[in-house]
Scaffold this motif. Structure first.
Motif, short mmCIF file in Angstrom:
data_model
loop_
_atom_site.label_atom_id
_atom_site.label_comp_id
_atom_site.label_asym_id
_atom_site.label_seq_id
_atom_site.Cartn_x
_atom_site.Cartn_y
_atom_site.Cartn_z
N ALA A 139 1.41 -0.93 0.15
CA ALA A 139 -0.07 -0.30 -0.23
C ALA A 139 1.14 1.10 -0.27
N ALA A 140 1.41 1.30 0.79
CA ALA A 140 2.73 2.08 1.18
C ALA A 140 3.66 2.71 -0.72
N ALA A 141 3.79 1.53 -1.04
CA ALA A 141 4.44 1.77 -2.45
C ALA A 141 3.80 2.10 -3.71
N MET A 142 2.43 1.64 -3.64
CA MET A 142 1.08 2.26 -4.41
C MET A 142 1.10 3.63 -4.25
N LEU A 143 0.55 3.73 -3.00
CA LEU A 143 0.99 5.49 -2.45
C LEU A 143 1.64 6.12 -3.38
N TYR A 144 3.12 5.98 -3.09
CA TYR A 144 4.17 6.86 -3.29
C TYR A 144 4.03 6.97 -4.87
N PHE A 145 3.78 6.06 -5.82
CA PHE A 145 3.88 5.71 -7.31
C PHE A 145 2.73 6.69 -7.43
N VAL A 146 1.74 6.10 -7.07
CA VAL A 146 0.11 7.37 -6.94
C VAL A 146 0.44 9.30 -7.15
N MET A 147 0.88 9.58 -5.85
CA MET A 147 1.38 10.28 -5.85
C MET A 147 2.87 10.96 -6.67
N CYS A 148 3.61 9.95 -6.71
CA CYS A 148 4.49 10.47 -7.13
C CYS A 148 4.38 10.81 -8.83
N TYR A 149 3.74 9.99 -9.94
CA TYR A 149 3.41 9.47 -10.98
C TYR A 149 1.98 11.18 -11.06
N ALA A 150 1.57 11.42 -10.35
CA ALA A 150 -0.36 12.55 -10.74
C ALA A 150 1.35 13.61 -10.98
N LEU A 151 1.84 14.05 -9.38
CA LEU A 151 2.71 15.24 -9.88
C LEU A 151 3.75 15.20 -10.89
N SER A 152 4.42 14.14 -11.61
CA SER A 152 5.27 13.69 -12.26
C SER A 152 3.84 14.26 -13.66
N TRP A 153 3.13 14.42 -13.74
CA TRP A 153 2.08 14.22 -14.99
C TRP A 153 1.84 15.79 -14.89
N MET A 154 1.51 15.98 -13.69
CA MET A 154 1.56 18.10 -13.59
C MET A 154 2.70 19.08 -13.71
N VAL A 155 3.23 18.40 -13.34
CA VAL A 155 4.90 19.22 -14.17
C VAL A 155 4.56 18.99 -15.15
N LYS A 156 4.73 17.76 -16.01
CA LYS A 156 4.38 17.65 -17.50
C LYS A 156 3.64 18.19 -17.94
N ARG A 157 2.47 18.98 -17.76
CA ARG A 157 1.53 19.39 -18.27
C ARG A 157 1.68 21.31 -18.09
N LEU A 158 2.72 21.27 -16.51
CA LEU A 158 2.78 23.09 -16.51
C LEU A 158 3.50 23.40 -17.67
N HIS A 159 4.92 22.69 -18.14
CA HIS A 159 5.81 22.52 -18.70
C HIS A 159 5.64 22.69 -20.03
N GLN A 160 4.41 21.91 -20.91
CA GLN A 160 3.91 22.29 -21.83
C GLN A 160 3.60 24.38 -21.97
N LYS A 161 2.67 23.79 -21.09
CA LYS A 161 2.09 24.67 -20.56
C LYS A 161 2.94 26.62 -20.86
N ILE A 162 3.47 26.59 -20.30
CA ILE A 162 4.52 27.93 -19.93
C ILE A 162 5.81 27.24 -21.10
N ALA A 163 6.05 26.45 -21.76
CA ALA A 163 6.69 26.33 -22.97
C ALA A 163 6.61 27.60 -23.90
N ILE A 164 7.97 28.31 -24.17
CA ILE A 164 7.75 29.26 -25.14
C ILE A 164 7.16 28.51 -26.96
N ILE A 165 8.36 27.42 -26.91
CA ILE A 165 8.55 27.14 -28.49
C ILE A 165 7.55 25.42 -28.03
N ARG A 166 6.31 25.14 -28.71
CA ARG A 166 5.37 24.36 -29.10
C ARG A 166 5.85 23.47 -29.71
#
Length: 166
Positions: A139-166
């Motif tokens: 359960a701890a491994a799953m929670l770490y995975f879900v939280m980190c995956y969700a945060l990584s996905w949000m960072v990727k979306r933010l990076h795409q949103k603020i990118a100057i060249i798309r």
């Protein structure tokens, strides 16, 4: 001194720094400091090296022409940094800062080595209380995975949103 500090801290595994601080500082000062205090101070000292390097790289990523443009307009160094360089640098370094924060979250599980209480320790205690240690660790491994995956996905979306060249 700053270069030696940053390169030194970035060259040592975090678990070694945690153990050194937990074992050596009490021996040097002559009294225990506790696992949680040791972990917090270690993380601050260790992550400061990484965050400072990210900041340095972000500032250096701004083209020199931008610096010269601010100077040509008669801006002082602090005005130039505040109004021209740092806004552009922050845009460049934000995804990396957020990614390093995710890594910091993952690294908190290393305080388990010195007996400090963290999320992993909480799952271990729950597993012992319910007689299900394997399920608790899963359960701890799953929670770490879900939280980190969700945060990584949000960072990727933010990076795409603020990118100057798309």
């Amino acid at each position: 001194p700053a270069t030696i500090y940053v390169n030194g801290m970035r060259s040592i595994p975090l678990v070694m720094v945690i153990l050194w601080f937990f074992l050596l500082v009490p021996a040097i000062i002559g009294r225990p400091i506790g696992a949680e205090v040791s972990a917090v101070v270690t993380f601050i000292a260790f992550e400061a090296a990484y965050f400072s390097e990210i900041m340095r790289a972000g500032i250096q990523s701004v083209p020199r022409g931008q610096v010269y443009a601010g100077q040509a307009m008669g801006m002082t160094y602090s005005q130039n940094m505040k109004l021209v360089i740092l806004p552009q640098a922050f845009r460049n370094m934000l995804p990396v800062l957020l990614t390093q924060t995710i890594i910091l979250f993952q690294d908190t599980s290393l305080v388990y080595a010195i007996g400090a209480y963290d999320m992993l320790k909480g799952f271990e205690v729950a597993g012992k209380n319910f007689g299900r240690p394997i399920e608790a660790y899963l359960a701890a491994a799953m929670l770490y995975f879900v939280m980190c995956y969700a945060l990584s996905w949000m960072v990727k979306r933010l990076h795409q949103k603020i990118a100057i060249i798309r």
